[in-house]
Design an enzyme around this catalytic site. Sequence first.
Site, PDB file in Angstrom:
ATOM      1  N   ALA A   1      17.680  16.839 -13.715  1.00  0.00           N
ATOM      2  CA  ALA A   1      17.608  17.022 -15.170  1.00  0.00           C
ATOM      3  C   ALA A   1      18.916  17.623 -15.659  1.00  0.00           C
ATOM      4  CB  ALA A   1      16.459  17.955 -15.533  1.00  0.00           C
TER       5      ALA A   1
ATOM      6  N   THR B   1       9.173  22.915 -17.313  1.00  0.00           N
ATOM      7  CA  THR B   1       9.514  24.261 -17.771  1.00  0.00           C
ATOM      8  C   THR B   1       8.467  24.800 -18.751  1.00  0.00           C
ATOM      9  OG1 THR B   1      11.106  25.417 -19.187  1.00  0.00           O
ATOM     10  CG2 THR B   1      10.995  23.068 -19.467  1.00  0.00           C
ATOM     11  N   ASP B   2       8.406  26.127 -18.860  1.00  0.00           N
ATOM     12  CA  ASP B   2       7.522  26.741 -19.862  1.00  0.00           C
ATOM     13  C   ASP B   2       8.078  26.563 -21.279  1.00  0.00           C
ATOM     14  OD1 ASP B   2       9.686  28.505 -19.715  1.00  0.00           O
ATOM     15  OD2 ASP B   2       8.467  30.301 -19.370  1.00  0.00           O
ATOM     16  N   GLU B   3       9.356  26.141 -21.387  1.00  0.00           N
ATOM     17  CA  GLU B   3       9.979  26.058 -22.721  1.00  0.00           C
ATOM     18  C   GLU B   3       9.343  24.979 -23.591  1.00  0.00           C
ATOM     19  OE1 GLU B   3      14.221  26.540 -22.808  1.00  0.00           O
ATOM     20  OE2 GLU B   3      14.233  27.547 -20.871  1.00  0.00           O
TER      21      GLU B   3
ATOM     22  N   ASP C   1      20.958  12.586  -5.958  1.00  0.00           N
ATOM     23  CA  ASP C   1      21.571  13.482  -6.939  1.00  0.00           C
ATOM     24  C   ASP C   1      22.863  12.844  -7.461  1.00  0.00           C
ATOM     25  OD1 ASP C   1      21.317  16.864  -7.425  1.00  0.00           O
ATOM     26  OD2 ASP C   1      23.116  15.809  -8.114  1.00  0.00           O
TER      27      ASP C   1
ATOM     28  N   TYR D   1      16.858  20.469 -25.238  1.00  0.00           N
ATOM     29  CA  TYR D   1      16.465  20.542 -23.821  1.00  0.00           C
ATOM     30  C   TYR D   1      14.939  20.500 -23.685  1.00  0.00           C
ATOM     31  CZ  TYR D   1      15.066  22.783 -19.447  1.00  0.00           C
ATOM     32  OH  TYR D   1      14.428  23.071 -18.266  1.00  0.00           O
ATOM     33  N   SER D   2      14.262  21.436 -24.378  1.00  0.00           N
ATOM     34  CA  SER D   2      12.807  21.511 -24.171  1.00  0.00           C
ATOM     35  C   SER D   2      12.105  20.283 -24.747  1.00  0.00           C
ATOM     36  CB  SER D   2      12.232  22.806 -24.744  1.00  0.00           C
ATOM     37  OG  SER D   2      12.602  22.989 -26.084  1.00  0.00           O
TER      38      SER D   2
ATOM     39  N   LYS E   1      12.386  17.643 -22.112  1.00  0.00           N
ATOM     40  CA  LYS E   1      11.466  17.924 -21.001  1.00  0.00           C
ATOM     41  C   LYS E   1      10.021  17.627 -21.435  1.00  0.00           C
ATOM     42  CE  LYS E   1      12.148  19.386 -17.425  1.00  0.00           C
ATOM     43  NZ  LYS E   1      12.513  18.714 -16.144  1.00  0.00           N
TER      44      LYS E   1
ATOM     45  N   GLY F   1      18.335  28.387 -32.919  1.00  0.00           N
ATOM     46  CA  GLY F   1      16.924  28.097 -32.586  1.00  0.00           C
ATOM     47  C   GLY F   1      16.406  28.886 -31.397  1.00  0.00           C
TER      48      GLY F   1
ATOM     49  N   THR G   1      26.365  15.924 -11.035  1.00  0.00           N
ATOM     50  CA  THR G   1      26.969  16.305 -12.316  1.00  0.00           C
ATOM     51  C   THR G   1      27.649  17.658 -12.097  1.00  0.00           C
ATOM     52  OG1 THR G   1      25.079  17.612 -13.050  1.00  0.00           O
ATOM     53  CG2 THR G   1      25.011  15.220 -13.514  1.00  0.00           C
TER      54      THR G   1
ATOM     55  N   SER H   1      19.770  20.742 -17.649  1.00  0.00           N
ATOM     56  CA  SER H   1      18.859  21.894 -17.677  1.00  0.00           C
ATOM     57  C   SER H   1      19.296  23.077 -18.536  1.00  0.00           C
ATOM     58  CB  SER H   1      18.652  22.388 -16.240  1.00  0.00           C
ATOM     59  OG  SER H   1      19.842  23.012 -15.773  1.00  0.00           O
TER      60      SER H   1
HETATM   61  P1  NAD Z   1      20.380  22.287 -12.360  1.00  0.00           P
HETATM   62  O1  NAD Z   1      21.030  21.921 -13.653  1.00  0.00           O
HETATM   63  O2  NAD Z   1      20.891  23.425 -11.554  1.00  0.00           O
HETATM   64  O3  NAD Z   1      20.359  21.012 -11.395  1.00  0.00           O
HETATM   65  C1  NAD Z   1      20.095  19.710 -11.849  1.00  0.00           C
HETATM   66  C2  NAD Z   1      20.491  18.735 -10.742  1.00  0.00           C
HETATM   67  O4  NAD Z   1      20.164  17.405 -11.206  1.00  0.00           O
HETATM   68  C3  NAD Z   1      21.991  18.736 -10.427  1.00  0.00           C
HETATM   69  O5  NAD Z   1      22.192  18.726  -9.033  1.00  0.00           O
HETATM   70  C4  NAD Z   1      22.500  17.444 -11.065  1.00  0.00           C
HETATM   71  O6  NAD Z   1      23.624  16.902 -10.388  1.00  0.00           O
HETATM   72  C5  NAD Z   1      21.270  16.547 -10.957  1.00  0.00           C
HETATM   73  N1  NAD Z   1      21.264  15.488 -11.964  1.00  0.00           N
HETATM   74  C6  NAD Z   1      21.485  15.605 -13.297  1.00  0.00           C
HETATM   75  N2  NAD Z   1      21.404  14.413 -13.879  1.00  0.00           N
HETATM   76  C7  NAD Z   1      21.096  13.515 -12.913  1.00  0.00           C
HETATM   77  C8  NAD Z   1      20.845  12.114 -12.912  1.00  0.00           C
HETATM   78  N3  NAD Z   1      20.918  11.380 -14.019  1.00  0.00           N
HETATM   79  N4  NAD Z   1      20.532  11.526 -11.731  1.00  0.00           N
HETATM   80  C9  NAD Z   1      20.462  12.252 -10.577  1.00  0.00           C
HETATM   81  N5  NAD Z   1      20.709  13.571 -10.525  1.00  0.00           N
HETATM   82  C10 NAD Z   1      21.012  14.200 -11.690  1.00  0.00           C
HETATM   83  O7  NAD Z   1      18.835  22.492 -12.739  1.00  0.00           O
HETATM   84  P2  NAD Z   1      17.761  23.502 -12.105  1.00  0.00           P
HETATM   85  O8  NAD Z   1      17.878  24.816 -12.782  1.00  0.00           O
HETATM   86  O9  NAD Z   1      17.814  23.418 -10.645  1.00  0.00           O
HETATM   87  O10 NAD Z   1      16.413  22.837 -12.630  1.00  0.00           O
HETATM   88  C11 NAD Z   1      15.732  21.850 -11.850  1.00  0.00           C
HETATM   89  C12 NAD Z   1      14.497  21.404 -12.610  1.00  0.00           C
HETATM   90  O11 NAD Z   1      13.646  22.525 -12.845  1.00  0.00           O
HETATM   91  C13 NAD Z   1      14.800  20.803 -13.986  1.00  0.00           C
HETATM   92  O12 NAD Z   1      13.965  19.703 -14.185  1.00  0.00           O
HETATM   93  C14 NAD Z   1      14.477  21.929 -14.952  1.00  0.00           C
HETATM   94  O13 NAD Z   1      14.062  21.418 -16.196  1.00  0.00           O
HETATM   95  C15 NAD Z   1      13.342  22.617 -14.228  1.00  0.00           C
HETATM   96  N6  NAD Z   1      13.177  24.061 -14.511  1.00  0.00           N
HETATM   97  C16 NAD Z   1      14.237  24.910 -14.431  1.00  0.00           C
HETATM   98  C17 NAD Z   1      14.036  26.272 -14.650  1.00  0.00           C
HETATM   99  C18 NAD Z   1      15.179  27.262 -14.524  1.00  0.00           C
HETATM  100  O14 NAD Z   1      14.987  28.451 -14.793  1.00  0.00           O
HETATM  101  N7  NAD Z   1      16.362  26.866 -14.077  1.00  0.00           N
HETATM  102  C19 NAD Z   1      12.771  26.759 -14.952  1.00  0.00           C
HETATM  103  C20 NAD Z   1      11.710  25.854 -15.024  1.00  0.00           C
HETATM  104  C21 NAD Z   1      11.920  24.506 -14.785  1.00  0.00           C
HETATM  105  P1  TYD Z   2      19.252  31.072 -19.895  1.00  0.00           P
HETATM  106  O1  TYD Z   2      19.598  31.603 -18.546  1.00  0.00           O
HETATM  107  O2  TYD Z   2      20.218  30.148 -20.566  1.00  0.00           O
HETATM  108  O3  TYD Z   2      17.800  30.410 -19.798  1.00  0.00           O
HETATM  109  P2  TYD Z   2      16.841  29.823 -20.977  1.00  0.00           P
HETATM  110  O4  TYD Z   2      17.589  29.662 -22.231  1.00  0.00           O
HETATM  111  O5  TYD Z   2      16.454  28.511 -20.389  1.00  0.00           O
HETATM  112  O6  TYD Z   2      15.705  30.794 -21.116  1.00  0.00           O
HETATM  113  O7  TYD Z   2      19.037  32.286 -20.871  1.00  0.00           O
HETATM  114  C1  TYD Z   2      18.049  33.277 -20.645  1.00  0.00           C
HETATM  115  C2  TYD Z   2      18.012  34.187 -21.848  1.00  0.00           C
HETATM  116  O8  TYD Z   2      19.260  34.886 -21.913  1.00  0.00           O
HETATM  117  C3  TYD Z   2      17.869  33.442 -23.174  1.00  0.00           C
HETATM  118  O9  TYD Z   2      17.055  34.235 -24.036  1.00  0.00           O
HETATM  119  C4  TYD Z   2      19.285  33.390 -23.705  1.00  0.00           C
HETATM  120  C5  TYD Z   2      19.925  34.664 -23.169  1.00  0.00           C
HETATM  121  N1  TYD Z   2      21.365  34.578 -22.881  1.00  0.00           N
HETATM  122  C6  TYD Z   2      22.246  35.536 -23.416  1.00  0.00           C
HETATM  123  O10 TYD Z   2      21.834  36.467 -24.132  1.00  0.00           O
HETATM  124  N2  TYD Z   2      23.576  35.423 -23.120  1.00  0.00           N
HETATM  125  C7  TYD Z   2      24.063  34.423 -22.343  1.00  0.00           C
HETATM  126  O11 TYD Z   2      25.302  34.372 -22.119  1.00  0.00           O
HETATM  127  C8  TYD Z   2      23.150  33.467 -21.790  1.00  0.00           C
HETATM  128  C9  TYD Z   2      23.649  32.351 -20.900  1.00  0.00           C
HETATM  129  C10 TYD Z   2      21.800  33.586 -22.078  1.00  0.00           C
END
Ligand code: NAD
Ligand code: TYD
Length: 367
Positions: free
Chosen positions: A97, A146-148, A47, A172-173, A176, A306, A50, A99
Amino acid sequence: MTLVEHEQALSRKPRTILITGGAGFIGANFVHHWCQHYPGDRVVVLDALTYAGNRKTLAEQEAQANLRFVHGDICDRALVDALLQEEAIDTVAHFAAESHVDRSILGPDAFVRTNINGTFTLVEAFRQHWKAHNQPAHFRFHHVSTDEVYGSLGPNDPAFTETTPYAPNSPYSASKAGSDHLVRAYYHTYGLPTLITNCSNNYGPYHFPEKLVPLMCINILMGKPLPVYGDGQNVRDWLYVGDHCSALDVVINRGTPGETYNIGGNNEVKNIDLVHMLCQLLDELAPELPVRPSSKLITFVTDRAGHDRRYAIDATKLKTELGWAPAQTVETGLRQTVEWYLANRDWWQPLLSAEYQAYYEQVYTSV
Ligand code: NAD
Ligand code: TYD
């Protein structure tokens, strides 16, 4: 651990697993899950720490002899090569990632670098490693996505399946989606045993404060406005992070290489309804709130550029082929999450740094 899980753990061959992004939200929950369920496995976490990575989340696991934490970048090919070789890695679970959609709108560069170039570095290094070992059938490269990537649904559209065409709408999407395509190509071109999962919105413990659920919990506790984008009618499918981890577990251990599996909670909720649920939970569970009822803090703000209207996941394939189903409903999962944020201020309070405040000001200028 249930008896069945215990038996499965005993009968499986131990893995040496590289978990990238294991100090982030889902990655760290997955490290906890894996160490608990497979104590005989060797776990290596890579990791870059970041803003979203937090090594404190892994303190308990780091104290165990079978986990090694490496502070490094997935784009560093020499480091990745060395780790794969010296640790004799047979399984990669790739979470690392950038994210957050709002950050990808402010600065897409880091998303292309880590999500596309980083995934390429990792999958190419793993392919060479796999080749050098005569292509063992039990090696796995699991790409967490992700589903995005599927884009936005209308109110009556059917949920995303594994064959829904990709139509990413944010940097982002899009990044991914690019990484998903690369991983898929490595199976089709080289036969590398890859797996891809596309999951809906997660929530739960150790979630960085910028995301919707923790942001609303923390702002309620601080008596700050609750910024809801646009009209608040956007729909997301919410999955408790522990359920995501159990789905990843079955896919890594029993999924078919080359396949993609959708993961979802069957919990479609409008943003405004989710925020009201959080307000009610905090009104009930938090003894001292600066503003009560906390729904008085809800503030509609300028919409995200968007902004996708609706996501919904059809997880039938995962259920029928691998028998997975989520254990939590959005009601039970949100309650646990709110309880966790109330009990773990020491974890999230230090994250509200000057850097975070500057990011917050930039995104929420209209609040
Ligand atoms: P997060 O942002 O909380 O964590 C990302 C981690 O990756 C951090 O610990 C960061 O330090 C590390 N990182 C970033 N850049 C790096 C690099 N270049 N080298 C090594 N480490 C690095 O993200 P998350 O929410 O835990 O998501 C994890 C994965 O799941 C991602 O790939 C994201 O696209 C996917 N995902 C997330 C969600 C969600 O709801 N959060 C849903 C579906 C899929
Ligand atoms: P988020 O947690 O950023 O996830 P994602 O954009 O990956 O789905 O946001 C979830 C939903 O909530 C999204 O439709 C954006 C909305 N949102 C707000 O309305 N206010 C906020 O401050 C944030 C962070 C998200």
